[in-house]
Motif scaffolding. Structure first.
Motif, PDB file in Angstrom:
ATOM      1  N   LEU A 118       0.822  -1.210   0.000  1.00 49.35           N
ATOM      2  CA  LEU A 118       0.000   0.000   0.000  1.00 49.35           C
ATOM      3  C   LEU A 118       0.859   1.265   0.000  1.00 49.35           C
ATOM      4  O   LEU A 118       0.328   2.366   0.065  1.00 49.35           O
ATOM      5  CB  LEU A 118      -0.941   0.006   1.216  1.00 49.35           C
ATOM      6  N   ASP A 119       2.171   1.090  -0.064  1.00 48.05           N
ATOM      7  CA  ASP A 119       3.144   2.190  -0.107  1.00 48.05           C
ATOM      8  C   ASP A 119       2.976   3.145   1.079  1.00 48.05           C
ATOM      9  O   ASP A 119       2.923   4.367   0.930  1.00 48.05           O
ATOM     10  CB  ASP A 119       3.045   2.961  -1.426  1.00 48.05           C
ATOM     11  N   LEU A 120       2.920   2.568   2.253  1.00 51.14           N
ATOM     12  CA  LEU A 120       2.791   3.358   3.491  1.00 51.14           C
ATOM     13  C   LEU A 120       4.194   3.775   3.929  1.00 51.14           C
ATOM     14  O   LEU A 120       4.734   3.297   4.917  1.00 51.14           O
ATOM     15  CB  LEU A 120       2.092   2.527   4.567  1.00 51.14           C
ATOM     16  N   TYR A 121       4.764   4.704   3.195  1.00 51.73           N
ATOM     17  CA  TYR A 121       6.196   4.967   3.328  1.00 51.73           C
ATOM     18  C   TYR A 121       6.557   5.918   4.455  1.00 51.73           C
ATOM     19  O   TYR A 121       7.737   6.125   4.733  1.00 51.73           O
ATOM     20  CB  TYR A 121       6.775   5.463   2.007  1.00 51.73           C
ATOM     21  N   ILE A 122       5.577   6.488   5.114  1.00 47.97           N
ATOM     22  CA  ILE A 122       5.829   7.340   6.282  1.00 47.97           C
ATOM     23  C   ILE A 122       5.216   6.694   7.517  1.00 47.97           C
ATOM     24  O   ILE A 122       4.023   6.371   7.544  1.00 47.97           O
ATOM     25  CB  ILE A 122       5.212   8.743   6.097  1.00 47.97           C
ATOM     26  N   ASN A 123       6.034   6.502   8.543  1.00 45.93           N
ATOM     27  CA  ASN A 123       5.514   6.177   9.862  1.00 45.93           C
ATOM     28  C   ASN A 123       5.680   7.415  10.732  1.00 45.93           C
ATOM     29  O   ASN A 123       6.792   7.911  10.917  1.00 45.93           O
ATOM     30  CB  ASN A 123       6.255   4.997  10.482  1.00 45.93           C
ATOM     31  N   GLN A 124       4.563   7.941  11.211  1.00 45.96           N
ATOM     32  CA  GLN A 124       4.572   9.178  12.000  1.00 45.96           C
ATOM     33  C   GLN A 124       4.069   8.875  13.397  1.00 45.96           C
ATOM     34  O   GLN A 124       2.975   8.345  13.571  1.00 45.96           O
ATOM     35  CB  GLN A 124       3.677  10.230  11.332  1.00 45.96           C
ATOM     36  N   ARG A 125       4.920   9.210  14.387  1.00 45.62           N
ATOM     37  CA  ARG A 125       4.531   8.967  15.770  1.00 45.62           C
ATOM     38  C   ARG A 125       4.784  10.211  16.612  1.00 45.62           C
ATOM     39  O   ARG A 125       5.918  10.663  16.754  1.00 45.62           O
ATOM     40  CB  ARG A 125       5.297   7.767  16.344  1.00 45.62           C
ATOM     41  N   PRO A 126       3.707  10.788  17.148  1.00 44.41           N
ATOM     42  CA  PRO A 126       3.849  11.953  18.018  1.00 44.41           C
ATOM     43  C   PRO A 126       4.051  11.526  19.469  1.00 44.41           C
ATOM     44  O   PRO A 126       3.533  10.492  19.901  1.00 44.41           O
ATOM     45  CB  PRO A 126       2.493  12.654  17.850  1.00 44.41           C
ATOM     46  N   PHE A 127       4.802  12.323  20.210  1.00 40.52           N
ATOM     47  CA  PHE A 127       5.048  12.043  21.620  1.00 40.52           C
ATOM     48  C   PHE A 127       4.840  13.315  22.432  1.00 40.52           C
ATOM     49  O   PHE A 127       5.285  14.391  22.032  1.00 40.52           O
ATOM     50  CB  PHE A 127       6.468  11.519  21.833  1.00 40.52           C
ATOM     51  N   ALA A 128       4.186  13.164  23.555  1.00 41.37           N
ATOM     52  CA  ALA A 128       3.998  14.283  24.476  1.00 41.37           C
ATOM     53  C   ALA A 128       3.935  13.710  25.877  1.00 41.37           C
ATOM     54  O   ALA A 128       3.241  12.720  26.131  1.00 41.37           O
ATOM     55  CB  ALA A 128       2.724  15.056  24.153  1.00 41.37           C
ATOM     56  N   GLY A 129       4.679  14.304  26.788  1.00 37.45           N
ATOM     57  CA  GLY A 129       4.652  13.815  28.153  1.00 37.45           C
ATOM     58  C   GLY A 129       5.788  14.390  28.954  1.00 37.45           C
ATOM     59  O   GLY A 129       6.404  15.388  28.567  1.00 37.45           O
ATOM     60  N   THR A 130       6.074  13.754  30.072  1.00 37.15           N
ATOM     61  CA  THR A 130       7.160  14.159  30.955  1.00 37.15           C
ATOM     62  C   THR A 130       8.080  12.974  31.152  1.00 37.15           C
ATOM     63  O   THR A 130       7.641  11.890  31.545  1.00 37.15           O
ATOM     64  CB  THR A 130       6.623  14.636  32.312  1.00 37.15           C
ATOM     65  N   ALA A 131       9.352  13.144  30.847  1.00 37.25           N
ATOM     66  CA  ALA A 131      10.308  12.059  30.988  1.00 37.25           C
ATOM     67  C   ALA A 131      10.449  11.663  32.456  1.00 37.25           C
ATOM     68  O   ALA A 131      10.286  12.499  33.352  1.00 37.25           O
ATOM     69  CB  ALA A 131      11.668  12.478  30.423  1.00 37.25           C
ATOM     70  N   GLY A 164      11.749  13.968  35.293  1.00 37.06           N
ATOM     71  CA  GLY A 164      11.651  15.352  34.841  1.00 37.06           C
ATOM     72  C   GLY A 164      10.351  15.983  35.282  1.00 37.06           C
ATOM     73  O   GLY A 164       9.445  15.319  35.775  1.00 37.06           O
ATOM     74  N   ASP A 165      10.254  17.300  35.117  1.00 38.97           N
ATOM     75  CA  ASP A 165       9.021  17.988  35.506  1.00 38.97           C
ATOM     76  C   ASP A 165       8.515  18.937  34.423  1.00 38.97           C
ATOM     77  O   ASP A 165       7.515  19.619  34.623  1.00 38.97           O
ATOM     78  CB  ASP A 165       9.218  18.753  36.823  1.00 38.97           C
ATOM     79  N   THR A 166       9.207  18.988  33.281  1.00 40.90           N
ATOM     80  CA  THR A 166       8.792  19.868  32.191  1.00 40.90           C
ATOM     81  C   THR A 166       8.277  19.035  31.036  1.00 40.90           C
ATOM     82  O   THR A 166       9.003  18.190  30.498  1.00 40.90           O
ATOM     83  CB  THR A 166       9.976  20.738  31.705  1.00 40.90           C
ATOM     84  N   PRO A 167       7.031  19.219  30.617  1.00 46.27           N
ATOM     85  CA  PRO A 167       6.490  18.415  29.514  1.00 46.27           C
ATOM     86  C   PRO A 167       7.252  18.657  28.213  1.00 46.27           C
ATOM     87  O   PRO A 167       7.765  19.749  27.964  1.00 46.27           O
ATOM     88  CB  PRO A 167       5.040  18.912  29.400  1.00 46.27           C
ATOM     89  N   HIS A 168       7.337  17.625  27.391  1.00 41.03           N
ATOM     90  CA  HIS A 168       7.958  17.738  26.077  1.00 41.03           C
ATOM     91  C   HIS A 168       6.966  17.287  25.017  1.00 41.03           C
ATOM     92  O   HIS A 168       5.982  16.602  25.305  1.00 41.03           O
ATOM     93  CB  HIS A 168       9.236  16.891  25.993  1.00 41.03           C
ATOM     94  N   GLU A 169       7.238  17.691  23.771  1.00 43.45           N
ATOM     95  CA  GLU A 169       6.370  17.299  22.656  1.00 43.45           C
ATOM     96  C   GLU A 169       7.208  17.277  21.390  1.00 43.45           C
ATOM     97  O   GLU A 169       7.876  18.258  21.053  1.00 43.45           O
ATOM     98  CB  GLU A 169       5.217  18.297  22.522  1.00 43.45           C
ATOM     99  N   PHE A 170       7.253  16.134  20.729  1.00 40.23           N
ATOM    100  CA  PHE A 170       8.002  16.024  19.485  1.00 40.23           C
ATOM    101  C   PHE A 170       7.379  14.934  18.612  1.00 40.23           C
ATOM    102  O   PHE A 170       6.505  14.177  19.057  1.00 40.23           O
ATOM    103  CB  PHE A 170       9.493  15.744  19.733  1.00 40.23           C
ATOM    104  N   VAL A 171       7.833  14.862  17.351  1.00 42.17           N
ATOM    105  CA  VAL A 171       7.308  13.904  16.384  1.00 42.17           C
ATOM    106  C   VAL A 171       8.473  13.177  15.727  1.00 42.17           C
ATOM    107  O   VAL A 171       9.475  13.807  15.364  1.00 42.17           O
ATOM    108  CB  VAL A 171       6.471  14.608  15.292  1.00 42.17           C
ATOM    109  N   VAL A 172       8.345  11.865  15.577  1.00 38.48           N
ATOM    110  CA  VAL A 172       9.345  11.085  14.855  1.00 38.48           C
ATOM    111  C   VAL A 172       8.755  10.651  13.514  1.00 38.48           C
ATOM    112  O   VAL A 172       7.671  10.067  13.459  1.00 38.48           O
ATOM    113  CB  VAL A 172       9.794   9.846  15.649  1.00 38.48           C
ATOM    114  N   ILE A 173       9.489  10.956  12.444  1.00 38.02           N
ATOM    115  CA  ILE A 173       9.140  10.495  11.106  1.00 38.02           C
ATOM    116  C   ILE A 173      10.126   9.390  10.732  1.00 38.02           C
ATOM    117  O   ILE A 173      11.327   9.619  10.627  1.00 38.02           O
ATOM    118  CB  ILE A 173       9.207  11.641  10.074  1.00 38.02           C
ATOM    119  N   ARG A 174       9.597   8.209  10.531  1.00 39.28           N
ATOM    120  CA  ARG A 174      10.402   7.017  10.236  1.00 39.28           C
ATOM    121  C   ARG A 174      10.116   6.555   8.810  1.00 39.28           C
ATOM    122  O   ARG A 174       8.945   6.386   8.439  1.00 39.28           O
ATOM    123  CB  ARG A 174      10.035   5.926  11.238  1.00 39.28           C
ATOM    124  N   GLU A 175      11.164   6.367   8.027  1.00 44.47           N
ATOM    125  CA  GLU A 175      10.969   5.769   6.704  1.00 44.47           C
ATOM    126  C   GLU A 175      10.444   4.351   6.918  1.00 44.47           C
ATOM    127  O   GLU A 175      10.971   3.599   7.715  1.00 44.47           O
ATOM    128  CB  GLU A 175      12.298   5.752   5.938  1.00 44.47           C
TER     129      GLU A 175
END
Length: 330
Positions: free
Chosen positions: A92-105, A108-119
């Motif tokens: 199906l040519d699903l060539y992008i895997n996109q995973r968002p992350f949000a939380g506190t490590a 830690g006490d400061t929330p983070h938010e980022f996205v990983v784009i995986r081939e």
């Protein structure tokens, strides 16, 4: 507008969490027509079928695929993973895997938010390799990493487009260019060439081992990350661990060209030890459904679902689904 969704509940807790995701989508006021597909480890054990070409052709007709989880201990490793999940990604040519992350490590006490784009359709998972003299003292096994300019560039370009639309406008390439000098060179050169077209996006590079440290110690440095198939697989599980747990991690397998349906799934697995006990947290499946709504241009409903999931919910699988559905309606 009615969206036609293929549902693959799969194995273990998959059908239960998928049912709650559908409940929440409908609570958000989105009109979906769902069709169930019996695929996964249990189907393979019953009749030996993993994913026939005929069933794959049926799936092509849908707007999206919502998957729960597949896999059962009775099926040898690789049968379902390659025969179902990877077959859908490649065919199906699903060539992008996109995973968002949000939380506190942890710690830690400061929330983070980022996205990983995986081939998602090349690299180590392309299946290049083989074995000789299996079971002898002279056994040889090879597993090659396949990287094409086309595959690398379309993944990197997608990541730059995403980063350009975000507030921080920052993109980090993660690879291992000091050792993987052939594939790493292709990724780095392509990244730098595409970067010239996006002067508004700041860029950085990390070796994958350093990125693992930063994920734990300093995840705030990241906005969007782009990486290859294997490194992305490992990093995104770590991303889940530092963002509230793998049970909250959502995932989108995208065909941005829309030449076929994209697929959305939680990444927590089938959890056979709690199958049928109404104990599984459906939040990851619900958040995966929100990613599906983003892709279907139902962004307002997706945002309401994410807002409803922001505060933790405890209880059984159905209790959590009911609570989030009520929040969405209100």
């Amino acid at each position: 507008m009615t969206h036609n969704i293929a549902l693959i509940g799969g194995d273990g807790i998959g059908p239960d969490v998928t049912a709650e995701a559908v409940k929440v989508v409908r609570a958000a006021g989105v009109d979906i027509d769902t069709t169930d597909f019996d695929l996964g480890g249990q189907r393979f054990l019953r009749d030996g079928e993993v994913l026939s070409d005929g069933t794959l052709d049926e799936l092509r007709a849908f707007d999206c695929i919502l998957l729960g989880a597949v896999g059962t201990p009775e099926v040898p490793p690789g049968v379902i993973e390659r025969g179902l999940l990877l077959k859908m990604r490649f065919e199906l040519d699903l060539y992008i895997n996109q995973r968002p992350f949000a939380g506190t490590a942890p710690g830690g006490d400061t929330p983070h938010e980022f996205v990983v784009i995986r081939e998602n359709t090349e690299g180590m998972y392309a299946g290049e390799g083989g074995s000789l003299r299996t079971g002898t003292p002279h056994e040889v096994a090879t597993q090659g990493s396949v990287n094409t300019r086309m595959g690398v560039e379309r993944c990197i370009r997608y990541a730059f487009e995403l980063a350009a639309d975000r507030e921080r406008k920052h993109l980090t390439l993660v690879h291992k260019t000091n050792v993987l000098t052939f594939s790493g060179d292709l990724w780095e050169r392509t990244f730098n060439e595409v970067a010239a077209e996006y002067p508004q996006v700041d860029t950085a590079y990390n070796h994958v081992d350093a990125a693992c440290i930063y994920f734990v110690q300093d995840p705030h440095r990241y906005d969007v990350i782009v990486t290859d198939n294997l490194f992305g697989d490992i990093l995104t599980d770590l991303g889940g661990a530092v963002s509230g747990g793998i049970g909250l991690a959502s995932s989108a397998n995208l065909n941005p060209a829309r030449t076929g349906p994209s697929m959305f799934e939680p990444v927590h697995g089938s959890a056979p030890d709690i199958t049928g006990q109404n104990k599984a947290n459906p939040t990851a499946a619900i958040l995966s459904a929100a990613l599906m709504l983003d892709f279907l241009d139902e962004g307002a409903a997706a945002d309401r679902i994410r807002a409803a999931c922001a505060e933790p919910v405890t209880g059984s699988t159905t209790d959590v689904g009911d609570t989030i559905a009520t929040r969405v309606r209100n």
